[in-house]
Motif scaffolding. Structure first.
Motif, short mmCIF file in Angstrom:
data_model
loop_
_atom_site.label_atom_id
_atom_site.label_comp_id
_atom_site.label_asym_id
_atom_site.label_seq_id
_atom_site.Cartn_x
_atom_site.Cartn_y
_atom_site.Cartn_z
N SER A 73 1.09 -1.41 -0.63
CA SER A 73 0.07 0.07 0.33
C SER A 73 0.84 1.49 0.35
CB SER A 73 -1.10 -0.70 0.98
OG SER A 73 -0.21 -0.09 2.38
N GLY A 74 0.36 2.13 -0.29
CA GLY A 74 1.17 3.75 -0.12
C GLY A 74 1.49 4.04 -1.96
N TYR A 75 2.65 4.51 -2.01
CA TYR A 75 3.07 4.97 -3.78
C TYR A 75 4.58 3.89 -3.79
CZ TYR A 75 0.49 9.07 -2.71
OH TYR A 75 -0.75 9.91 -2.36
N VAL A 76 4.13 3.70 -5.46
CA VAL A 76 4.78 2.41 -5.86
C VAL A 76 6.36 3.28 -5.92
CG1 VAL A 76 5.65 2.07 -8.19
CG2 VAL A 76 3.54 2.67 -7.81
N GLN A 77 6.91 4.30 -5.27
CA GLN A 77 8.06 4.69 -5.23
C GLN A 77 8.37 3.73 -3.33
OE1 GLN A 77 5.60 6.85 -6.33
NE2 GLN A 77 6.08 8.49 -5.71
N SER A 95 10.99 1.06 -2.51
CA SER A 95 12.27 1.23 -1.86
C SER A 95 12.37 0.57 -0.43
CB SER A 95 11.84 3.07 -1.00
OG SER A 95 12.08 3.95 -1.77
N ARG A 96 10.81 0.37 0.58
CA ARG A 96 11.24 -1.26 1.19
C ARG A 96 11.51 -2.47 0.58
NH1 ARG A 96 5.91 1.29 1.69
NH2 ARG A 96 5.13 -0.48 0.85
N ALA A 97 11.37 -2.75 -0.15
CA ALA A 97 11.90 -3.78 -1.05
C ALA A 97 12.74 -4.39 -2.10
CB ALA A 97 10.47 -5.08 -0.94
N VAL A 106 11.78 7.72 -8.68
CA VAL A 106 12.40 6.15 -8.72
C VAL A 106 13.48 6.14 -9.45
CG1 VAL A 106 11.61 3.91 -10.07
CG2 VAL A 106 10.02 4.82 -8.69
N THR A 107 13.71 7.10 -10.18
CA THR A 107 14.80 7.23 -10.89
C THR A 107 15.63 7.95 -10.06
OG1 THR A 107 13.86 7.84 -12.53
CG2 THR A 107 15.93 8.98 -12.92
N SER A 108 15.33 8.95 -9.20
CA SER A 108 16.62 9.49 -7.90
C SER A 108 17.05 8.28 -7.31
CB SER A 108 15.74 10.46 -7.55
OG SER A 108 15.80 11.70 -8.19
N ILE A 109 16.00 7.45 -7.02
CA ILE A 109 15.81 5.93 -6.11
C ILE A 109 17.56 5.21 -6.87
CG2 ILE A 109 15.92 4.42 -4.68
CD1 ILE A 109 12.69 5.71 -4.57
N LEU A 110 17.34 5.30 -8.19
CA LEU A 110 18.04 4.15 -8.17
C LEU A 110 19.97 4.62 -8.99
CD1 LEU A 110 15.06 3.13 -11.33
CD2 LEU A 110 16.81 1.29 -9.46
N VAL A 111 19.99 5.72 -9.09
CA VAL A 111 20.57 6.34 -9.49
C VAL A 111 21.70 6.65 -8.34
CG1 VAL A 111 22.02 8.33 -10.16
CG2 VAL A 111 19.75 8.00 -11.79
N ALA A 112 20.83 6.92 -7.10
CA ALA A 112 21.46 6.75 -5.66
C ALA A 112 21.86 5.57 -5.22
CB ALA A 112 20.79 7.22 -4.77
#
Length: 292
Positions: free
Chosen positions: A241-245, A249-251, A274-280
């Protein structure tokens, strides 16, 4: 996402004469011919650009409810081989125009290119938005004729995350009607079954707003794990639940950033975060694919 294209006049490009009562009040420089020349030149160039679109009349095969406010629309292109052949890559889109409606819509093609070749059909997932061309489209019926441009865009460049042994991890993200070109990708095949971790994070408000649930088993059998994410689920929901991003991040568990690719389509905030998470986490931005 529906993009509105302005309607431009094809005639009467010069300005109409002004009434004498207005002419008397205007300064001399407002009446010189050069005041209108740039506008006339711009209108002429814009009209030429608009005229380059080739429109093909095509009949609607079916319109069915896909989810709340979403409609599955199939259009027969079997008598237009050039149009059918223009769809070569998942993620491509086209323009659709209705009779007596000046503003066409841009629509992503939901079906894989192979469907046009084998069955002579383009399929779309269309969100009905009040007051839009899409709403009028969703109100049509079988046999009604619409006009289509040829397929355009570069689609999802899967070559960037091939071969599968070099990119065993692929994360796919979609929200709302953004699942439309993602369906085309999954059903076109990108060797998901030869990769060790392929996940689709698909976000919607609730299950009533989530299209293609009847295809999830087929997608999973092709090697894509489907992770539905509901932002406003009811009390019986036990999934993400919540948002996709946030769910990602949780998994995420990115074991090898250099061997990871991603495909995104949907709401802008989701794609940016999502892009920021992946690049980081070390995933190359060149391996994060979008269809625009």
């Amino acid at each position: 996402m529906t993009v509105i294209i302005p309607s431009l006049p094809h005639a009467h490009l010069s300005a109409p004469p002004l009434p004498m009562s207005i002419l008397r009040r205007l300064p001399f420089h407002s009446l010189t011919p050069c005041h209108y020349r740039p506008r006339r030149r711009f209108a002429t160039l814009a009209a030429v650009r608009q005229d380059t679109t080739v429109w093909t009349p095509t009949p609607i095969s079916s319109i069915d409810t896909a989810a709340e406010s979403l409609f599955h629309i199939s259009i027969d292109v079997s008598s237009s081989p050039d149009l059918a052949a223009s769809h070569t890559l998942p993620g491509q889109y086209l323009q659709l125009r209705l009779p007596d409606v000046e503003k066409p819509s841009f629509l992503a093609i939901a079906s894989p290119p192979s469907l046009a070749a084998s069955s002579g059909a383009f399929e779309f997932l269309v969100k009905s938005v009040a007051g839009s061309t899409a709403e009028l489209l969703c109100g049509l019926k079988k046999g009604d004729v619409v006009e289509l441009s040829q397929a355009m865009g570069n689609g999802f460049n899967i070559d960037k995350i091939d071969p599968p042994e070099d990119y065993p991890t692929v994360f796919i993200f979609a929200t709302g009607s953004g699942i439309s070109p993602i369906r085309s990708l999954i059903e076109s095949g990108f060797d998901a079954d030869k990769r060790s971790d392929v996940r689709l994070y698909y976000g919607a408000r609730n299950l009533r707003r989530m299209a293609y649930q009847d295809r999830f088993k087929e997608w999973e059998s092709s090697g894509v794990k489907v992770v539905p994410v509901l932002s406003q689920p009811d009390d019986s929901w036990t999934g993400e639940s919540g948002y996709v991003q946030a769910a990602f991040s949780r998994a995420k568990q990115i074991h090898s950033p250099k061997g990871t690719g991603a495909v995104l389509c949907g709401q802008r905030q989701m794609t940016e975060e999502v892009t920021s998470i992946l690049v980081a986490d070390g995933v190359s931005s060149e391996k994060i694919l979008k269809n625009f």
